[in-house]
Scaffold this motif. Sequence first.
Motif, PDB file in Angstrom:
ATOM      1  N   SER A  46       0.836  -1.210   0.000  1.00 28.43           N
ATOM      2  CA  SER A  46       0.000   0.000   0.000  1.00 28.43           C
ATOM      3  C   SER A  46       0.866   1.254   0.000  1.00 28.43           C
ATOM      4  N   ASP A  47       1.915   1.229   0.800  1.00 27.46           N
ATOM      5  CA  ASP A  47       2.805   2.375   0.905  1.00 27.46           C
ATOM      6  C   ASP A  47       3.523   2.641  -0.420  1.00 27.46           C
ATOM      7  N   ILE A  48       4.016   1.588  -1.048  1.00 24.36           N
ATOM      8  CA  ILE A  48       4.717   1.740  -2.330  1.00 24.36           C
ATOM      9  C   ILE A  48       3.772   2.303  -3.384  1.00 24.36           C
ATOM     10  N   THR A  49       2.566   1.740  -3.460  1.00 19.27           N
ATOM     11  CA  THR A  49       1.585   2.210  -4.436  1.00 19.27           C
ATOM     12  C   THR A  49       1.253   3.682  -4.211  1.00 19.27           C
ATOM     13  N   ALA A  50       1.030   4.042  -2.952  1.00 17.47           N
ATOM     14  CA  ALA A  50       0.677   5.422  -2.629  1.00 17.47           C
ATOM     15  C   ALA A  50       1.785   6.390  -3.027  1.00 17.47           C
ATOM     16  N   ARG A  51       3.026   6.030  -2.747  1.00 17.87           N
ATOM     17  CA  ARG A  51       4.139   6.949  -3.010  1.00 17.87           C
ATOM     18  C   ARG A  51       4.416   7.085  -4.511  1.00 17.87           C
ATOM     19  N   VAL A  52       4.267   5.997  -5.251  1.00 16.71           N
ATOM     20  CA  VAL A  52       4.429   6.086  -6.705  1.00 16.71           C
ATOM     21  C   VAL A  52       3.350   6.992  -7.280  1.00 16.71           C
ATOM     22  N   MET A  53       2.109   6.798  -6.840  1.00 15.72           N
ATOM     23  CA  MET A  53       0.998   7.601  -7.343  1.00 15.72           C
ATOM     24  C   MET A  53       1.125   9.053  -6.913  1.00 15.72           C
ATOM     25  N   ALA A  54       1.473   9.278  -5.645  1.00 19.85           N
ATOM     26  CA  ALA A  54       1.539  10.633  -5.110  1.00 19.85           C
ATOM     27  C   ALA A  54       2.564  11.487  -5.841  1.00 19.85           C
ATOM     28  N   GLY A  95      -5.160   1.930   0.168  1.00 17.16           N
ATOM     29  CA  GLY A  95      -5.044   0.734   0.988  1.00 17.16           C
ATOM     30  C   GLY A  95      -5.329  -0.523   0.200  1.00 17.16           C
ATOM     31  N   SER A  96      -5.504  -1.599   0.922  1.00 15.22           N
ATOM     32  CA  SER A  96      -5.517  -2.940   0.339  1.00 15.22           C
ATOM     33  C   SER A  96      -6.888  -3.589   0.328  1.00 15.22           C
ATOM     34  N   ILE A  97      -6.922  -4.766  -0.232  1.00 17.46           N
ATOM     35  CA  ILE A  97      -8.115  -5.609  -0.257  1.00 17.46           C
ATOM     36  C   ILE A  97      -8.674  -5.818   1.149  1.00 17.46           C
ATOM     37  N   GLY A  98      -7.797  -5.924   2.146  1.00 18.67           N
ATOM     38  CA  GLY A  98      -8.258  -6.121   3.512  1.00 18.67           C
ATOM     39  C   GLY A  98      -9.065  -4.941   4.016  1.00 18.67           C
ATOM     40  N   VAL A  99      -8.558  -3.738   3.786  1.00 17.09           N
ATOM     41  CA  VAL A  99      -9.204  -2.529   4.281  1.00 17.09           C
ATOM     42  C   VAL A  99     -10.541  -2.290   3.593  1.00 17.09           C
ATOM     43  N   PHE A 100     -10.598  -2.538   2.288  1.00 17.86           N
ATOM     44  CA  PHE A 100     -11.757  -2.169   1.496  1.00 17.86           C
ATOM     45  C   PHE A 100     -12.728  -3.305   1.198  1.00 17.86           C
ATOM     46  N   VAL A 251      -9.281 -17.314  -9.587  1.00 21.79           N
ATOM     47  CA  VAL A 251      -8.453 -16.146  -9.863  1.00 21.79           C
ATOM     48  C   VAL A 251      -8.549 -15.241  -8.640  1.00 21.79           C
ATOM     49  N   VAL A 252      -7.457 -15.110  -7.919  1.00 24.99           N
ATOM     50  CA  VAL A 252      -7.432 -14.345  -6.679  1.00 24.99           C
ATOM     51  C   VAL A 252      -6.275 -13.358  -6.748  1.00 24.99           C
ATOM     52  N   THR A 253      -6.575 -12.107  -6.525  1.00 21.69           N
ATOM     53  CA  THR A 253      -5.510 -11.110  -6.501  1.00 21.69           C
ATOM     54  C   THR A 253      -5.555 -10.327  -5.203  1.00 21.69           C
ATOM     55  N   SER A 254      -4.385  -9.911  -4.793  1.00 16.93           N
ATOM     56  CA  SER A 254      -4.312  -8.903  -3.745  1.00 16.93           C
ATOM     57  C   SER A 254      -4.275  -7.573  -4.482  1.00 16.93           C
ATOM     58  N   TRP A 255      -4.953  -6.573  -3.963  1.00 21.42           N
ATOM     59  CA  TRP A 255      -5.032  -5.314  -4.709  1.00 21.42           C
ATOM     60  C   TRP A 255      -4.917  -4.104  -3.803  1.00 21.42           C
ATOM     61  N   GLN A 256      -4.516  -3.015  -4.437  1.00 14.70           N
ATOM     62  CA  GLN A 256      -4.380  -1.730  -3.764  1.00 14.70           C
ATOM     63  C   GLN A 256      -5.263  -0.723  -4.499  1.00 14.70           C
ATOM     64  N   ALA A 257      -5.916   0.154  -3.753  1.00 16.53           N
ATOM     65  CA  ALA A 257      -6.854   1.085  -4.356  1.00 16.53           C
ATOM     66  C   ALA A 257      -6.895   2.379  -3.565  1.00 16.53           C
ATOM     67  N   THR A 258      -7.503   3.395  -4.174  1.00 18.37           N
ATOM     68  CA  THR A 258      -7.603   4.704  -3.527  1.00 18.37           C
ATOM     69  C   THR A 258      -9.070   5.084  -3.339  1.00 18.37           C
TER      70      THR A 258
END
Length: 327
Positions: A46-54, A95-100, A251-258
Amino acid sequence: MNMHRRTLLAAPALLPFGLPSSARAQGEWPQRPINMLVPFVAGGPSDITARVMAAKLGAILGQSVVVENRPGANGAVAGQVLARAAPDGYTLLTGSIGVFAINAALRPSLPYDPLKDFQTVTLAVTTPNVLIINPSKVPATDYAGVLAWLRANGRNVSYATSGVGSSEHMTMELFKLRTNTEATHIPYQGGAAAATSLIAGDTQLTFQNLSGVAAHIQAGRIKPVMVTSERRNPTIPDVPTAAELGLSDFVVTSWQATMAPAGLPAPILAKLEAGCIRALRDPESVQRLNQIGFDVVASTAAEFRTFQEAEINRWKTVVDRANIRAE
């Protein structure tokens, strides 16, 4: 005549004050830095995704996007902060699949509702999970052998995850339901600790996000058996998919979203959505995210909402059937 002329001259100066304050704010957004919450410690997906996007989003919007780590309660701490934030576009959560999704299925007392309290912005990235084993602890070299070994040993087998309700936990429970197998869950504090336990032989197998264990696979410390993506992954091209091995609809993915707070005005959402999509699809962003095993999605807000609802329903079924309870 003079009065008429004065009225015409005054009209342009008065016009902005005749607009509703919300319209002025929406048209001028953003006027100050944007805060992007991350519900976990620095360095994770989540942190990596956020910083790349930010980094790209700030340049696109003309305001800095500040990433703030707010870990705690499997993402619920940051989730509650977002739910209570003003819907003005200045507070986001990546955040991640867990949070959302998974938290909604697993935790009845969750202090936020990920459907009612949040406005979807974009599904940013996905990464498949991979079934991996410790080759010195599991006497098998392929999926068929692992399955036979699991069925023969049952609860004497232990599997590691990054915690109760994590993507890896849910994937293994779904796997157990589909294959009629048993294994004992050993939760750890994070994916790195779970992978370390597998390498050390404290546990025998695990599903993990490919992005987190690719280096261990390449070094030969652990052996991949199956990947949960639709197609084989170029990082591990010799590893078959679940469908190839006879597991349909796996088909199972872990995902990050905003996300943003619910009630975000449509003009701000449109600008934010377009900015996030552009930031994620920037060639530099794509290259960096692909290098660590992420597939860039950069969906629309509407597409993400449809996906999120399906994920919550899917994992609620797994939680109910496997009788999983949050600790």
